[in-house]
Design a protein around this motif. Structure first.
Motif, PDB file in Angstrom:
ATOM      1  N   ASP A  17       0.789  -1.238   0.000  1.00  0.00           N
ATOM      2  CA  ASP A  17       0.000   0.000   0.000  1.00  0.00           C
ATOM      3  C   ASP A  17       0.822   1.289   0.000  1.00  0.00           C
ATOM      4  O   ASP A  17       0.444   2.275   0.648  1.00  0.00           O
ATOM      5  CB  ASP A  17      -0.975   0.022   1.182  1.00  0.00           C
ATOM      6  N   GLN A  57      -2.107  -3.024  -3.453  1.00  0.00           N
ATOM      7  CA  GLN A  57      -2.807  -1.747  -3.596  1.00  0.00           C
ATOM      8  C   GLN A  57      -4.162  -1.857  -2.918  1.00  0.00           C
ATOM      9  O   GLN A  57      -5.011  -2.646  -3.343  1.00  0.00           O
ATOM     10  CB  GLN A  57      -2.955  -1.411  -5.083  1.00  0.00           C
ATOM     11  N   ASN A  58      -4.339  -1.073  -1.862  1.00  0.00           N
ATOM     12  CA  ASN A  58      -5.575  -1.140  -1.094  1.00  0.00           C
ATOM     13  C   ASN A  58      -6.708  -0.429  -1.810  1.00  0.00           C
ATOM     14  O   ASN A  58      -6.542   0.672  -2.319  1.00  0.00           O
ATOM     15  CB  ASN A  58      -5.385  -0.500   0.286  1.00  0.00           C
ATOM     16  N   ASP A  59      -7.866  -1.083  -1.871  1.00  0.00           N
ATOM     17  CA  ASP A  59      -9.082  -0.477  -2.410  1.00  0.00           C
ATOM     18  C   ASP A  59      -9.903   0.039  -1.238  1.00  0.00           C
ATOM     19  O   ASP A  59     -10.600  -0.726  -0.556  1.00  0.00           O
ATOM     20  CB  ASP A  59      -9.906  -1.513  -3.182  1.00  0.00           C
ATOM     21  N   ASP A  66      -8.057   6.512  -0.347  1.00  0.00           N
ATOM     22  CA  ASP A  66      -7.551   5.483  -1.259  1.00  0.00           C
ATOM     23  C   ASP A  66      -8.694   4.785  -2.014  1.00  0.00           C
ATOM     24  O   ASP A  66      -8.573   3.640  -2.416  1.00  0.00           O
ATOM     25  CB  ASP A  66      -6.688   4.462  -0.516  1.00  0.00           C
ATOM     26  N   GLU A  67      -9.764   5.530  -2.232  1.00  0.00           N
ATOM     27  CA  GLU A  67     -10.860   4.994  -3.053  1.00  0.00           C
ATOM     28  C   GLU A  67     -10.316   4.671  -4.436  1.00  0.00           C
ATOM     29  O   GLU A  67      -9.554   5.454  -5.016  1.00  0.00           O
ATOM     30  CB  GLU A  67     -11.989   6.021  -3.159  1.00  0.00           C
ATOM     31  N   PRO A  68     -10.662   3.501  -4.997  1.00  0.00           N
ATOM     32  CA  PRO A  68     -10.137   3.135  -6.319  1.00  0.00           C
ATOM     33  C   PRO A  68     -10.361   4.218  -7.378  1.00  0.00           C
ATOM     34  O   PRO A  68     -11.404   4.866  -7.410  1.00  0.00           O
ATOM     35  CB  PRO A  68     -10.903   1.856  -6.659  1.00  0.00           C
ATOM     36  N   HIS A  69      -9.337   4.361  -8.216  1.00  0.00           N
ATOM     37  CA  HIS A  69      -9.356   5.253  -9.375  1.00  0.00           C
ATOM     38  C   HIS A  69      -9.396   6.735  -8.994  1.00  0.00           C
ATOM     39  O   HIS A  69      -9.817   7.572  -9.797  1.00  0.00           O
ATOM     40  CB  HIS A  69     -10.485   4.883 -10.337  1.00  0.00           C
ATOM     41  N   TRP A  73      -5.291   6.821  -4.561  1.00  0.00           N
ATOM     42  CA  TRP A  73      -5.241   5.361  -4.691  1.00  0.00           C
ATOM     43  C   TRP A  73      -4.040   4.901  -5.504  1.00  0.00           C
ATOM     44  O   TRP A  73      -3.575   3.764  -5.372  1.00  0.00           O
ATOM     45  CB  TRP A  73      -6.543   4.902  -5.338  1.00  0.00           C
ATOM     46  N   ARG A  89      -4.581  -5.889  -6.169  1.00  0.00           N
ATOM     47  CA  ARG A  89      -5.526  -5.060  -5.431  1.00  0.00           C
ATOM     48  C   ARG A  89      -6.132  -5.895  -4.311  1.00  0.00           C
ATOM     49  O   ARG A  89      -6.352  -7.089  -4.462  1.00  0.00           O
ATOM     50  CB  ARG A  89      -6.600  -4.539  -6.377  1.00  0.00           C
ATOM     51  N   PRO A  91      -9.062  -5.819  -0.891  1.00  0.00           N
ATOM     52  CA  PRO A  91     -10.135  -5.132  -0.185  1.00  0.00           C
ATOM     53  C   PRO A  91      -9.994  -5.189   1.340  1.00  0.00           C
ATOM     54  O   PRO A  91     -10.765  -4.573   2.053  1.00  0.00           O
ATOM     55  CB  PRO A  91     -11.386  -5.885  -0.640  1.00  0.00           C
TER      56      PRO A  91
END
Length: 194
Positions: A17, A57-59, A66-69, A73, A89, A91
């Motif tokens: 992360d 990579q934390n979603d 760190d919200e995806p996209h 993030w 990725r 969760p």
């Protein structure tokens, strides 16, 4: 647990992360520049030795830094896919839970991992703990993982500095993990080279 120099090289590096939100700007962990330097050095040395490098990579949930996209993030370090590096990725805190991390390590013939990144008491510790439970030799370089200060809870306890939280997180892994004093003490080899 006394920090020490690992006796043997490791054949994989798990970078947990190291995402923009956690190492830049107002949400960065204390001493983020030092952490980024240490993780960059570990990645470079692992690459040169032919060790497997895996970036987790934390979603984060909607609205999280760190919200995806979202910009926060994004991974901070460049990924070298041509060298076989993976981005996995996740969760949950544990990088193995409901991800292909276990398969990636097994398919590469990995036997020993170094774990670095953020946050020490959450994703770094959870991933290192599962690696231990799965029989991997685990090295945790003390100066290559970090977290935030633990805030005070009125009437319960004072704030706990991030450096203390990180130290306790590594110590809590017990005597099965090898906690090094410095990332520079970790050496690498290619899987199957030992």
């Amino acid at each position: 647990m006394t920090p020490h120099t690992p006796a043997q090289p490791v054949d994989a590096l798990i970078v947990v992360d190291v995402q923009t939100a956690f190492v830049t700007g107002p949400g960065a962990v204390p001493a983020a520049d030092r952490l980024v330097g240490r993780t960059a050095d570990l990645i470079a040395r692992a690459r040169r030795a032919g060790a497997l490098v895996v970036h987790l990579q934390n979603d984060g949930p909607p609205g999280a830094e760190d919200e995806p996209h979202t910009p926060g993030w994004e991974l901070h370090h460049r990924v070298e896919r041509r060298l076989g590096e993976s981005v996995i990725r996740k969760p949950y805190d544990d990088g193995f839970r409901e991800t292909p991390l276990g398969t990636v390590l097994a398919d590469a013939g990995v036997r020993a991992v170094a774990v670095c990144g953020v946050m020490s008491e959450m994703c770094v510790q959870a991933t290192a703990r599962t690696a231990l439970d799965r029989g991997y030799r685990v090295v945790v370089p003390h100066d290559a993982h970090a977290t935030q200060d633990c805030p005070a809870v009125p009437g319960v306890h004072a704030a706990v500095p991030a450096a203390t939280v990180s130290r306790v997180a590594a110590y809590a892994l017990g005597s099965d993990a090898e906690v090094t004093t410095a990332a520079a003490d970790v050496t690498f080899t290619a899987p199957g080279a030992r």
